[in-house]
Design an enzyme around this catalytic site. Structure first.
Site, mmCIF file in Angstrom:
data_model
loop_
_atom_site.group_PDB
_atom_site.id
_atom_site.type_symbol
_atom_site.label_atom_id
_atom_site.label_comp_id
_atom_site.label_asym_id
_atom_site.label_seq_id
_atom_site.Cartn_x
_atom_site.Cartn_y
_atom_site.Cartn_z
ATOM 1 N N GLY A 1 28.812 32.042 -6.707
ATOM 2 C CA GLY A 1 29.442 32.452 -5.461
ATOM 3 C C GLY A 1 28.516 32.515 -4.267
ATOM 4 C CG ASN B 1 35.640 38.771 5.764
ATOM 5 O OD1 ASN B 1 36.616 38.180 6.215
ATOM 6 N ND2 ASN B 1 34.483 38.166 5.550
ATOM 7 C CE LYS C 1 35.508 42.443 1.928
ATOM 8 N NZ LYS C 1 35.305 41.240 1.081
ATOM 9 C CG ASP D 1 35.790 37.758 2.000
ATOM 10 O OD1 ASP D 1 34.582 37.522 2.216
ATOM 11 O OD2 ASP D 1 36.254 38.902 1.945
#
Length: 287
Positions: free
Chosen positions: A251, A93, A72, A108
């Site tokens: 998540g 990302n 990343k 993200d």
């Protein structure tokens, strides 16, 4: 069922390893929902071949790529440009093709924000804390900073890493966004009512009964828990909150919304929130 032909839009995932990824499941549902002729392919990319992989994906007219660990940050020098927010975070990302190469984005961060809104979790200007100081913590820290948080806390196993991340965020935003604390020093948190974002790897399957802080007294200081882990779907961290009658979330929606935001960039097609339950159902079948 995806039918591959000469008009199929190809997207890749660059990471090492990639066998565990659930992203193809997400994008299969999104493609079906929006009627796109679209295929998402995990591409195992060793660090030594990252630059070649980026050039190859662009040369083969990929409509975009996801980027996952450990690439990343390392991928940034191989991009033609980078979105200002991704540049702040120092991590990418999502790649979107442009003239001469790929532009890098970070969904993200924006995906976590969208997931929190979907779950009805508001970000208070104060009374916020993050557990952990790694890569996931960084995205969460920048999201909270972008939302005006001040005098929050980053708790970590080592004070050095927490201090480094705090200093980075505070310098970037020109104010005291976060203060560092050891996980064992949670009793120094002033007052209670904190939004707690769990961004460590503690509690990941198969270690379902672990949490970064096991004392109930910590959870008495918090009002809402948001765990960035999505496997298992209910972590020990989440159960501590629910045992005290408080709200907690995993998540999974962050994973979904970072994928949705990437898909929207690649196809130009908006994806409504009402597709989320269908994506969750598909993910649970593959878990």
């Amino acid at each position: 069922m995806i039918t591959i032909d000469g008009k199929t839009k190809i997207c890749g995932l660059l990471g090492y390893p990639v066998e565990h990824t659930l992203s193809p499941v997400i994008h299969e549902v999104l493609a079906r929902h929006t009627g796109e002729n679209f295929a998402y392919i995990p591409c195992q990319t060793e660090p030594a071949h990252l630059a070649e992989a980026v050039k190859g994906a662009y040369a083969m007219s990929f409509v975009g790529c996801n980027v996952t660990v450990p690439h990343k940050s390392e991928i940034i020098p191989f991009l033609s440009s980078i979105d200002p927010l991704a540049a702040k975070v120092g991590a990418v990302n999502v790649l979107v093709p442009e003239e001469g190469g790929f532009r890098g984005y970070n969904t993200d961060l924006t995906g976590l924000g969208r997931a929190m809104r979907y779950d009805g979790v508001s970000i208070p200007k104060e009374k916020t804390l993050i557990l952990g100081a790694g890569g996931a913590s960084r995205a969460a820290a920048f999201l909270l900073a972008e939302n005006g948080v001040t005098n929050g806390y980053i708790l970590n196993r080592t004070l050095e890493s927490a201090t480094k991340l705090c200093n980075n965020i505070n310098t970037t935003y020109g104010r005291t966004v976060f203060n560092p604390l050891l996980l064992s020093e949670y009793d120094k948190l002033p007052g209670d009512g904190y939004l707690a974002v769990q961004a460590t790897s503690v509690g990941l399957f198969p270690h379902n009964e672990d949490a970064p802080i096991m004392e109930e007294a910590f959870y008495e200081k918090c009002s809402v828990g948001y765990d960035l882990i999505y496997r298992p779907f209910e972590t020990r961290f989440m159960r501590f909150f629910r045992e005290q009658g408080k709200s907690s979330f995993n998540g999974l929606r962050m994973l979904i919304f970072q994928g949705i935001e990437a898909y929207e960039k690649w196809t130009g097609k908006p994806v409504p929130d009402d597709v989320v339950p269908e994506v969750i159902e598909a993910l649970e079948k593959h878990a």
